[in-house]
Design a protein around this motif. Structure first.
Motif, mmCIF file in Angstrom:
data_model
loop_
_atom_site.group_PDB
_atom_site.id
_atom_site.type_symbol
_atom_site.label_atom_id
_atom_site.label_comp_id
_atom_site.label_asym_id
_atom_site.label_seq_id
_atom_site.Cartn_x
_atom_site.Cartn_y
_atom_site.Cartn_z
ATOM 1 N N ARG A 47 0.884 -1.191 0.115
ATOM 2 C CA ARG A 47 -0.102 -0.049 0.027
ATOM 3 C C ARG A 47 0.817 1.020 0.133
ATOM 4 O O ARG A 47 0.616 2.167 -0.744
ATOM 5 C CB ARG A 47 -0.879 -0.087 1.342
ATOM 6 C CG ARG A 47 -1.751 -1.325 1.356
ATOM 7 C CD ARG A 47 -2.678 -1.401 2.613
ATOM 8 N NE ARG A 47 -3.102 -2.438 2.815
ATOM 9 C CZ ARG A 47 -2.933 -3.048 3.969
ATOM 10 N NH1 ARG A 47 -2.180 -2.696 5.026
ATOM 11 N NH2 ARG A 47 -3.449 -4.333 4.193
ATOM 12 N N GLY A 52 -1.653 -0.301 -3.544
ATOM 13 C CA GLY A 52 -2.787 -1.014 -2.843
ATOM 14 C C GLY A 52 -3.880 -1.503 -3.540
ATOM 15 O O GLY A 52 -4.658 -2.467 -3.236
ATOM 16 N N GLU A 55 -3.898 -5.343 -3.995
ATOM 17 C CA GLU A 55 -4.050 -6.102 -2.706
ATOM 18 C C GLU A 55 -4.811 -7.266 -3.019
ATOM 19 O O GLU A 55 -4.385 -8.376 -2.500
ATOM 20 C CB GLU A 55 -4.477 -5.418 -1.346
ATOM 21 C CG GLU A 55 -4.160 -6.337 -0.274
ATOM 22 C CD GLU A 55 -4.600 -5.358 1.129
ATOM 23 O OE1 GLU A 55 -4.837 -5.956 1.906
ATOM 24 O OE2 GLU A 55 -4.385 -4.201 0.964
#
Length: 558
Positions: A47, A52, A55
């Motif tokens: 992140r 991010g 993810e």
């Protein structure tokens, strides 16, 4: 002459018990399935470095990597090593390498998940960070197949030095389709790239290469004659090769199959019998009239291919950090289930000290890896400061993190005791893999001297490093002192002291990242041990004030 006889003893023997003599108790169950992405430091770094958005994909890859099927693929790919076939049944020279189906499954997933050249076709900020994070978790499955994916990733920026060639090959190198087999490159759905740099007389000293490149009547096309000493993944479709042209050492693109569909001369003399990395074929190819296309100007081979080396060095750091995390997870799993002297190993203070020390090293390696990936991502987008930081910090990280790998994996193996020394535990394979990463893409001396070269030729690299360190200024007195010491060492730098300098650079950089981004338990223990010397010569010597419980809870949930 008298005879003697042997009398049976006047006693009876108990009948065998009907119960088993080998009931299995006090042994850890199989680790798989597990989540290879369950790593707080990794997810935070993902992140922080601008990816991010990836993810969910990283978490999905982590579950796949820790699954029983992928773990089995890794074992089988190493148990059934690649086999060279120089000729077919009729006597035709083919120079092909056969792999176990598990290798192809590993490669299929790696390419499909964008761990080869895909980030170069992705305009999203953080695309290269996302790839590195994916490698940090998918590497839990197996290490050897990371070599061709790494070289394919690294070949793209070097190939861009020749736009006409890049136009043809880049879309296929950045493809997410794994299409094995030697065929005319443009007829395939995706390509893999390798590189051939070193020769037996020079190794890392590539300027001593003797492979000759002779121009043909067609502009930009040459023929090569010579022998390469260490060319991994010879089943790749194209290779970037260094050879001596009339204008000096130059870089060339060598396809295994020529545009007319005929085989290029690429005689694989043998496969290397390596300490580790057994699933990956490494070879000695011979060129004799081999057709090659010039990449970049004549005489600028090193300058052309150095971008490839920068990328593969980052992947060496990534792979070493992956091995650290993988073996730490294995050790943590073992101590959860194994008891000794009246208590589970995870509850015994000295074992907890060892694991916490390993956890510090692992988090420092992972955090630095993702910072380097962030620098690479921003550098390719034109950030001059990040370009300078990447130039020096990647060489620093390559030197230090890969140096720590063998000692780390040995300690993690020891946490399993005799069980860890047995081949089917998987730990010996990881242990054999670890030294590779400090050798490939430049040994320790090569990288340490490369740091000195960068500092001398481009003062902006030192400015970029100290600018990074300044971001943590005042947060920890031990770190501030280390930065001051580093400035002094920098002013006294000599080739003989290059390792000492680069080690201090690495530790100071890792400490600065942890002070800024990790919890106090991690940052304080790292600074106390790695910077202030409150530490022994082996893992497991954290001082009494270290928050061992906090470190282990963050890293392993222990």
């Amino acid at each position: 002459m008298t005879s003697t006889s042997v009398q049976s003893p006047a006693r009876s023997f108990a009948q065998p018990s009907s119960s088993a003599t080998h009931d299995v108790t006090n042994q850890a169950p199989p680790l798989a399935p597990y989540d290879a992405s369950a790593d707080t430091a990794l997810l935070e770094g993902l992140r922080r470095e601008g990816a991010g958005w990836a993810e969910a994909d990283v978490r999905r890859i982590g579950l796949l990597a820790g699954g029983a099927e992928a773990q089995e693929w890794g074992e089988l790919a190493n148990r059934h090593e690649p086999v060279l076939r120089t000729h077919d049944r009729y006597g035709h020279r083919i120079d092909e390498v056969d792999f176990h189906p598990s290798w192809h499954e590993l490669m299929r997933v790696a390419v499909a998940e964008g761990l080869a050249g895909a980030p170069w076709a992705d305009d999203r900020p953080g695309a290269h960070v996302a790839r590195t994070a994916g490698g940090l978790v998918w590497g839990h499955s197996e290490a050897g197949h990371g070599c061709p994916t790494s070289m394919t990733y690294a070949a793209v920026p070097a190939l861009r030095r020749e736009p006409d060639l890049a136009k043809v090959y880049e879309p296929l190198l950045t493809s997410r389709e794994y299409d094995p087999g030697l065929r005319e490159p443009t007829s395939k759905r995706g390509l893999l790239a390798g590189m051939g740099m070193t020769e037996k007389q020079g190794g890392s000293d590539v300027r001593t290469n003797t492979t000759a490149a002779t121009p043909t009547a067609e502009p930009g096309v040459y023929t090569l004659r010579g022998h390469k000493w260490f060319t991994s993944a010879p089943m790749c479709d194209v290779f970037l090769v260094l050879a001596q042209a009339p204008g000096g050492l130059s870089c060339f693109l060598v396809p295994r199959v020529l545009p007319d569909g005929t085989r290029n001369t690429f005689r694989v003399q043998r496969l290397k019998d390596k300490l580790g990395n057994r699933s990956n074929a490494s070879s000695e190819p011979e060129f004799d009239g081999t057709v090659a296309w010039l990449v970049g100007p004549e005489g600028q081979g090193v300058k052309t291919i150095i971008e490839m080396v920068n990328c593969t060095r980052l992947d060496c750091v990534m792979s070493s950090a992956t091995l650290m995390r993988k073996t730490l997870v294995e050790a943590g799993h073992h101590v959860r289930h194994r008891g000794a002297f009246g208590a589970l190993l995870m509850d015994q203070p000295l074992m907890r000290n060892v694991l916490a020390d390993l956890a510090l090293e692992s988090e420092a390696a992972t955090t630095l890896t993702l910072r380097l990936a962030g620098a690479a991502d921003r550098a390719v987008r034109g950030d001059a400061g990040e370009q300078a930081f990447r130039r020096i910090a990647t060489a620093v990280g390559k030197y230090w993190v890969t140096k720590r790998g063998p000692a780390f994996t040995a300690e993690a193996l020891e946490c399993l005791g005799g069980n860890g020394y047995v081949e089917d535990s998987g730990m010996p394979r990881h242990y054999r893999e670890a030294p590779l990463l400090s050798i490939w893409e430049g040994s320790g001396n090569v990288n340490a001297l490369d740091v000195l070269r960068a500092l001398t030729r481009d003062p902006a690299t030192a400015d970029a490093l100290f600018a990074e360190l300044a971001l943590a200024e005042g947060a920890d007195a031990r770190l501030d002192s280390a930065v001051t010491r580093l400035r002094t060492l920098l002013g006294e730098a000599t080739p003989a002291g290059a390792r000492r300098l680069v080690e201090q650079m690495a530790l100071t950089l890792q400490a600065s990242l942890l002070v800024r981004h990790a919890p106090p338990a991690v940052a304080d223990a790292f600074c106390a041990t790695r910077l202030s010397g409150d530490w022994g010569h082996a893992f497991g010597t954290l001082p009494g004030g270290a928050d061992v419980d906090g470190i282990l809870e963050r890293s392993l949930g222990l």
